[in-house]
Design a protein around this motif. Structure first.
Motif, PDB file in Angstrom:
ATOM      1  N   GLU A 274       0.863  -1.185   0.000  1.00 41.56           N
ATOM      2  CA  GLU A 274       0.000   0.000   0.000  1.00 41.56           C
ATOM      3  C   GLU A 274       0.896   1.231   0.000  1.00 41.56           C
ATOM      4  O   GLU A 274       1.965   1.232   0.616  1.00 41.56           O
ATOM      5  N   ASP A 275       0.395   2.274  -0.644  1.00 41.35           N
ATOM      6  CA  ASP A 275       1.209   3.487  -0.727  1.00 41.35           C
ATOM      7  C   ASP A 275       1.569   4.048   0.647  1.00 41.35           C
ATOM      8  O   ASP A 275       2.654   4.562   0.843  1.00 41.35           O
ATOM      9  N   PHE A 276       0.648   3.947   1.606  1.00 40.67           N
ATOM     10  CA  PHE A 276       0.989   4.589   2.882  1.00 40.67           C
ATOM     11  C   PHE A 276       2.087   3.848   3.623  1.00 40.67           C
ATOM     12  O   PHE A 276       2.832   4.462   4.394  1.00 40.67           O
ATOM     13  N   VAL A 278       4.582   2.283   1.918  1.00 44.50           N
ATOM     14  CA  VAL A 278       5.767   2.717   1.169  1.00 44.50           C
ATOM     15  C   VAL A 278       6.178   4.103   1.631  1.00 44.50           C
ATOM     16  O   VAL A 278       7.360   4.380   1.870  1.00 44.50           O
ATOM     17  N   ALA A 279       5.178   4.981   1.813  1.00 47.66           N
ATOM     18  CA  ALA A 279       5.471   6.349   2.260  1.00 47.66           C
ATOM     19  C   ALA A 279       6.159   6.327   3.617  1.00 47.66           C
ATOM     20  O   ALA A 279       7.124   7.066   3.843  1.00 47.66           O
ATOM     21  N   ALA A 280       5.679   5.471   4.513  1.00 46.32           N
ATOM     22  CA  ALA A 280       6.294   5.394   5.839  1.00 46.32           C
ATOM     23  C   ALA A 280       7.735   4.927   5.732  1.00 46.32           C
ATOM     24  O   ALA A 280       8.628   5.440   6.392  1.00 46.32           O
ATOM     25  N   LEU A 282       9.722   5.273   3.132  1.00 48.00           N
ATOM     26  CA  LEU A 282      10.528   6.344   2.540  1.00 48.00           C
ATOM     27  C   LEU A 282      10.763   7.463   3.546  1.00 48.00           C
ATOM     28  O   LEU A 282      11.765   8.167   3.491  1.00 48.00           O
ATOM     29  N   ALA A 283       9.814   7.637   4.476  1.00 39.88           N
ATOM     30  CA  ALA A 283       9.973   8.684   5.480  1.00 39.88           C
ATOM     31  C   ALA A 283      11.063   8.312   6.477  1.00 39.88           C
ATOM     32  O   ALA A 283      11.501   9.142   7.252  1.00 39.88           O
ATOM     33  N   THR A 285      10.793   5.583   8.620  1.00 39.56           N
ATOM     34  CA  THR A 285      10.265   4.827   9.752  1.00 39.56           C
ATOM     35  C   THR A 285      10.834   3.409   9.720  1.00 39.56           C
ATOM     36  O   THR A 285      10.896   2.797   8.663  1.00 39.56           O
ATOM     37  N   THR A 293       2.804   0.346  13.976  1.00 33.51           N
ATOM     38  CA  THR A 293       1.906   1.500  13.867  1.00 33.51           C
ATOM     39  C   THR A 293       1.038   1.481  12.618  1.00 33.51           C
ATOM     40  O   THR A 293       0.001   2.112  12.592  1.00 33.51           O
ATOM     41  N   HIS A 294       1.481   0.778  11.575  1.00 35.19           N
ATOM     42  CA  HIS A 294       0.671   0.779  10.353  1.00 35.19           C
ATOM     43  C   HIS A 294       0.024  -0.570  10.089  1.00 35.19           C
ATOM     44  O   HIS A 294      -1.175  -0.661   9.899  1.00 35.19           O
ATOM     45  N   PRO A 297      -2.430  -2.265  13.203  1.00 37.33           N
ATOM     46  CA  PRO A 297      -3.730  -1.597  13.332  1.00 37.33           C
ATOM     47  C   PRO A 297      -4.595  -1.746  12.079  1.00 37.33           C
ATOM     48  O   PRO A 297      -5.813  -1.741  12.174  1.00 37.33           O
ATOM     49  N   SER A 298      -3.974  -1.904  10.910  1.00 37.33           N
ATOM     50  CA  SER A 298      -4.768  -1.982   9.687  1.00 37.33           C
ATOM     51  C   SER A 298      -5.519  -3.294   9.567  1.00 37.33           C
ATOM     52  O   SER A 298      -6.586  -3.329   8.981  1.00 37.33           O
ATOM     53  N   TYR A 382     -14.105   2.217   6.386  1.00 41.11           N
ATOM     54  CA  TYR A 382     -13.780   3.191   5.336  1.00 41.11           C
ATOM     55  C   TYR A 382     -14.346   2.808   3.981  1.00 41.11           C
ATOM     56  O   TYR A 382     -14.440   3.619   3.089  1.00 41.11           O
TER      57      TYR A 382
ATOM     58  N   SER C 114      -2.653   6.431  -0.136  1.00 36.84           N
ATOM     59  CA  SER C 114      -1.362   6.927   0.332  1.00 36.84           C
ATOM     60  C   SER C 114      -1.425   7.525   1.738  1.00 36.84           C
ATOM     61  O   SER C 114      -0.402   7.868   2.301  1.00 36.84           O
ATOM     62  N   ARG C 118      -6.232   5.297   9.420  1.00 35.23           N
ATOM     63  CA  ARG C 118      -6.354   5.127  10.858  1.00 35.23           C
ATOM     64  C   ARG C 118      -5.548   6.149  11.650  1.00 35.23           C
ATOM     65  O   ARG C 118      -5.471   6.062  12.857  1.00 35.23           O
TER      66      ARG C 118
END
Lengths: 384, 340, 345
Positions: A274-276, A278-280, A282-283, A285, A293-294, A297-298, A382, C114, C118
């Protein structure tokens, strides 16, 4: 109507929020899930039923009028007694029962119980137990012999008695403790196994994934009942009932984790790209942090929903094992052990009330299925 | 009904009853489809353009309610109100199977994955045109050739998954044509395709429309596509048509502030590096509670007090150019006065 | 120490990314490779924007993900000017990536997947700062500042993503990318999931931010119209290779590769009077990136293809002897063909 011009909207339109919208905008995942779950009326009711059953199990020694091994020697196979508020002598605010008269049917040599409607025995509340068998330690801490209800004279058997004169109602209460906790404990163990093995399988992939997946396939391809029998044969027969209980839990979760493990694997597999996520990454984390944290919980809400749906199969498995005589054994009291007594046609026709534990199994399983259904619908607040 | 038109939609309203509330998807939409012409329905996601066209074939889910009129001129000249038909009745099935064909954004919504292309296309031919199996097969190959599928004789026996994205789109068009339809509804037919494929498919649709004198309703969010494909454009916003007119006029002289904003916000191939494209502030509101006044009021830079209170009446400015905006009320009267 | 001209921020040379196609039950066997990116070279100058355009499957997204090392490259060098000097991203150790990526961040295409649904916005935007040990007192203020910068109200920061529209979500993604003050932003189709009326808002935001902060963009898009407003230089990709790279106006007005010209002709401009050439648009569909292509990958669809096109892979060479960097084309007949572009008239 006025055709007066009013100011043009700003680039970032300040929406005037109604309070409900405001509430939704600040709502976390769990709150959204609760709102969605609340709409599922049957599931909410099922939730209440389950909560009641567990409360009953926790306070079983207090609710049950007698201990699980307390024998009312004179009264075997007593049919369920009715609680009454009125009889031919009129109405009474205090509930009472009629004492039993025993006669013997000289044709069948069976004891026949009839109610002596001329006398009343009033039910009293918060009474002391009859014998030392009725003593208990609430939560394993507080020693007590106070029971929710009881009678001064003779006995009260709401669900009747079994072949040894033990009170079925009390035993159902005590049996619930074992049966309902074995489901939870088994599911908890499968959750841990499923999370670790399924998580590793999905997150790292490659050879590890391959090995774990094949392992799951092997375990799942065994026919269940022979596998249970083989595994329970491995439990030494002379160990204490408590250890047997743990043994059974482990057996159940050993098989139970595979479905969960697969589900977690597929969730992780879908989520890790998922992009989020990947974003984490790249950030900057760290991987453990991303998992905590991702990732977790998901999929946790989905896992809880499917756990709820797998609890019934656990209790059914325990019941079946005990029913077949390869699970828990007396003197441990569980619903399965109690049902084992009701195995032959003779008993069922003579004393159908011995099947009452089965009713509890059905209610419990149904309630969990409804609850799980509601949770599954709410698990992804969601989606549309 | 105007004799020029094959389809007239009047005051179409579609609502969805969901557990979260009522979605006002289409909110009083009227338009005409002249026989043999193509019209476009343009709007952003959630404006109701797709729902309004699904209503024409009564392809709405059971929790939808529909009101208004959908007048359709049948082959024999009889006029039928589609909105009054039973949603699963024989009449609407006949219309779906023969008169009004649809093509979709995602071809797999109308192609079955478990049947060969031949079976799927010839089914309609056998069912509605009484062909024999053999005739239907030959006709299917003909149709596949018509939509530009190479080696049609061989590919006719393949399954949809063996086709590439563009080929599936063509196969779906062939399937729509198999019914000899009089009206073709194309719902975002090229949105999922890359530009070169989009151009191929659009030019195919254009050719076929001309060749078979189809009346076409093209639904899209891409103004670039309508600019080249249709004669009349309807601009939709939040369940309503806000402006309608001949394509040239809409693009050259847009009147509604939303149309103007939309046209200005499109990046063009002839743009300049660093140039700012003007944009419409805010975003499309939810269709749960629609405003009682003009739907665009909250984002409009010309908004007035009246806009919030009252839905503007249609104002006809050109011969066929109509706009729903309070800025223009009175303009009609003024023009009539000037003419007099 | 690695060297690069001072005004260059990113220099990619000979970049290849092959994905293996595996099959097998227990022991995986490699059957072949998908050549997602095949020998690509380009440079991006400080404060400028390079656009990578092409149709789906041409490898443009893979380039971005390889440059930031979300994927490991198969071959090639990726020189990048970070705040600690020039580094080769292709060879950087995993442990150094975190430090380097402070200067290189990404904006994603899908505004829904992206952002973690949550987490409140505050946590999402602060994530890069938290990962780099910025204390809470500092990053809270910075998040407010970033939200203001991208045109959102700081009061919104405790809300969850589901309360925002697609355009607003994309702004949040931009805010997150800017959190650590990067110099290079890789924007992967940042506006293609948005509605037209909102798309322009985000495009303008990107232009404004570039002016304000001196950002450099690698902008990936399939939409040629969008690219025209944002990119100083544009590279057109086809099946993993760059077929033409040129300064923006030259590319649009005088394309020298038949594919570029075909792409430009295929875009229906939102102007009924504009020329649209759907009929002379290339026939057929994009090939597979798995095949071993001997010649020009576009040749099977090219209306101008000659036998020699199928023989050798054309190199990306300059078509302008005066200003060799202004336009390069990978077509054997680039100088001979006269191809239609977009007329400004």
């Amino acid at each position: 109507m006025a055709r007066k011009k009013i100011p043009a909207p700003a680039a970032d339109t300040a929406e005037a929020l109604s309070t409900t919208e405001e509430k939704i905008f600040y709502a976390s995942q769990w709150r959204l899930m609760w709102w969605k779950f609340r709409k599922h009326k049957v599931a909410v009711i099922a939730g209440f039923v389950i909560a009641l059953m567990y409360l009953g199990a926790i306070f079983a020694p207090f609710i049950a009028p007698y201990g699980p091994t307390h024998r009312d020697r004179g009264n075997i196979y007593v049919p369920p007694q009715k609680i009454r508020f009125w009889d031919e002598n009129g109405f009474s605010l205090r509930p009472f029962i009629h004492p039993l008269k025993v006669t013997t049917d000289w044709e069948t040599f069976q004891k026949v119980y009839t109610e002596d409607t001329s006398r009343r025995i009033y039910i009293r509340f918060f009474v002391r137990g009859k014998s030392n068998d009725d003593q208990y330690k609430l939560f394993g801490l507080f020693k007590s012999n106070i029971h929710l209800f009881g009678v001064d004279e003779g006995y009260i058997h709401l669900f009747g008695t079994d072949d040894l004169g033990r009170d079925v109602f009390s035993r159902v209460m005590y049996g619930g403790q074992i049966s309902m906790s074995i489901g939870l404990a088994g599911v908890f163990l499968s959750l841990i196994l499923g999370l670790i093995l399924g998580g590793i399988s999905g997150y790292y992939g490659g050879v590890v994934d391959n090995i774990i997946q094949r392992l799951i396939e092997v375990i799942r391809s065994f026919p269940q009942i022979p596998l249970w029998m083989a595994l329970s044969a491995a439990i030494p027969p002379d160990i204490s009932p408590k250890l047997v209980y743990f043994g059974i839990t482990i057996i159940l979760s050993f098989i139970g984790w595979t479905a969960l493990g697969r589900q977690i694997r597929s969730k992780v597999l879908a989520l890790k790209n998922e992009d989020f996520i990947v974003a984490a990454r790249l950030a900057g984390t760290s991987e453990p942090k991303i998992i905590l944290t991702h990732l977790i919980p998901s999929f946790m809400s989905h896992v809880i929903a499917s756990l709820t749906l797998s609890i019934p199969s656990m209790i059914l498995a325990e019941t079946s094992l005990s029913f077949l005589g390869i699970g828990l054994r007396a003197p441990v009291v569980s619903w399965g052990v109690m049902l084992q007594q009701a195995q032959n046609v003779h008993t069922i026709s003579m004393a159908p009330w011995l099947l009452i534990p089965g009713v509890f199994v059905i209610i419990y399983v149904l309630a969990f299925n409804f609850l799980g259904d509601g949770l599954r619908d709410a698990a992804d607040p969601y989606g549309n | 009904m105007n004799p020029k038109n094959i389809l007239e939609v009047r005051d179409l309203v579609v609502k969805f009853k969901l557990s979260e509330g009522i979605v006002h998807a289409v909110n009083g939409v009227s338009y005409d489809v002249p026989e043999g012409k193509s019209i476009g329905i343009v709007g952003e996601s959630g404006c109701g353009k797709t729902v309004s066209s699904y209503a024409l074939n009564r392809l709405l889910p059971p929790y939808a309610t529909l009101s208004g009129q959908i007048l359709f001129r049948q082959q024999d000249g009889n006029i039928i109100d589609i909105a009054k038909l039973k949603p699963e009745g024989r009449e609407i099935r006949a219309i779906r199977g023969r008169d009004i064909a649809m093509i979709f954004q995602e071809p797999m919504t109308s192609l079955s994955p478990v049947h060969t292309i031949c079976n799927q296309i010839s089914e309609a031919l056998i069912l509605f045109q009484g062909m024999t199996k053999k005739q239907a097969r030959n006709r299917t190959i003909e149709l596949l050739k018509l939509v530009g599928i190479p080696q049609a004789e061989r590919r006719v026996d393949e399954y949809p998954f063996q086709f590439s994205g563009g080929m599936r789109q063509r196969a779906m068009i062939a399937m729509a044509l198999a019914r000899n339809p009089r009206v073709l509804i194309a719902d975002e037919p090229t949105t999922a395709l890359d530009v070169t494929l989009q151009a191929q498919v659009l030019s195919l649709i254009q050719d076929l429309q001309n060749r078979f004198n189809l009346s076409m309703i093209l639904i899209t969010h891409a103004l670039g596509v309508v600019a080249h494909m249709v004669e009349t454009v309807n601009i939709m916003y939040l369940g309503r048509i806000v402006e309608t007119g001949p394509t040239m006029e809409i693009f050259e002289e847009p009147l509604h502030p939303y149309t103007q904003g939309l046209l200005q916000s499109i990046p063009k191939l002839t743009g300049r590096l660093g140039e700012r494209v003007s944009s419409i502030p805010g975003s499309v509101p939810s269709a749960y509670d629609i405003p009682k006044g003009c739907p665009f009021e909250a984002r409009c830079k010309h908004r007035m007090e009246i806009c919030r209170e009252e839905m503007p009446k249609p104002v006809t400015v050109g011969s066929e150019h109509t706009v729903y905006c309070h800025l223009y009320t009175g303009r009609e009267a003024a023009r009539d006065a000037a003419n007099a | 120490m690695l060297q690069m001209p001072d005004d260059v921020i990113l220099q990619v040379t000979g970049l290849k990314k092959y994905f293996p196609i595996e099959s097998g039950f227990l022991l995986k066997k490699v059957l072949g490779h998908v050549k997602a990116v095949d020998d690509v070279s380009f440079t991006v100058r400080k404060g400028k924007t390079l656009g990578l355009v092409g149709e789906s499957g041409c490898g443009k997204t893979t380039i971005a993900r390889t440059v930031i090392r979300a994927y490991d490259p198969t071959a090639g060098t990726i020189l990048f000017r970070s705040r600690d000097g020039v580094v080769d991203m292709a060879k950087a150790e995993k442990k150094d990536l975190k430090r380097i990526r402070r200067d290189m961040q990404m904006i994603f295409q899908d505004p829904y997947s992206s952002l973690n649904p949550r987490m409140p916005i505050m946590e999402i935007v602060a994530e890069p700062m938290k990962a780099h040990g910025v204390p809470k007192s500092v990053y809270e203020e910075r998040v407010a500042e970033l939200l203001k910068l991208v045109g959102l109200r700081p009061e919104y920061m405790r809300r969850f993503p589901h309360s925002f529209s697609g355009g607003q979500r994309q702004r949040i993604g931009v805010a997150r990318a800017l959190a650590l003050n990067p110099s290079l932003i890789l924007a992967d189709e940042p506006v293609s999931a948005l509605d037209v009326s909102v798309q322009a808002q985000v495009l303008n935001l990107l232009l404004d931010l570039q002016e304000q902060l001196g950002l450099t963009y690698l902008f990936i898009s399939h939409d040629l119209s969008v690219v025209r407003y944002l990119c100083d230089q544009v590279a057109v990709m086809y099946l993993g290779r760059i077929v033409e790279i040129a300064d923006v106006d030259r590319l649009y007005e005088n394309p020298t590769h038949p594919y570029t010209s075909a792409l430009l002709g295929a875009v229906p401009d939102a102007n009924p009077k504009a020329s649209w050439r759907p009929h002379d648009v290339v026939k057929g569909e994009i090939g597979k990136a798995t095949a071993d292509i001997k010649g020009c990958a576009f040749a099977p669809r090219c209306p101008f293809a000659k036998p020699e096109c199928l023989e050798q892979v054309p190199e990306l060479i300059s078509v302008d002897p005066v200003n060799p960097e202004a336009q390069k084309s990978a077509c054997l007949f680039a100088r001979e063909l006269s191809l239609p572009g977009v007329s400004t008239a």
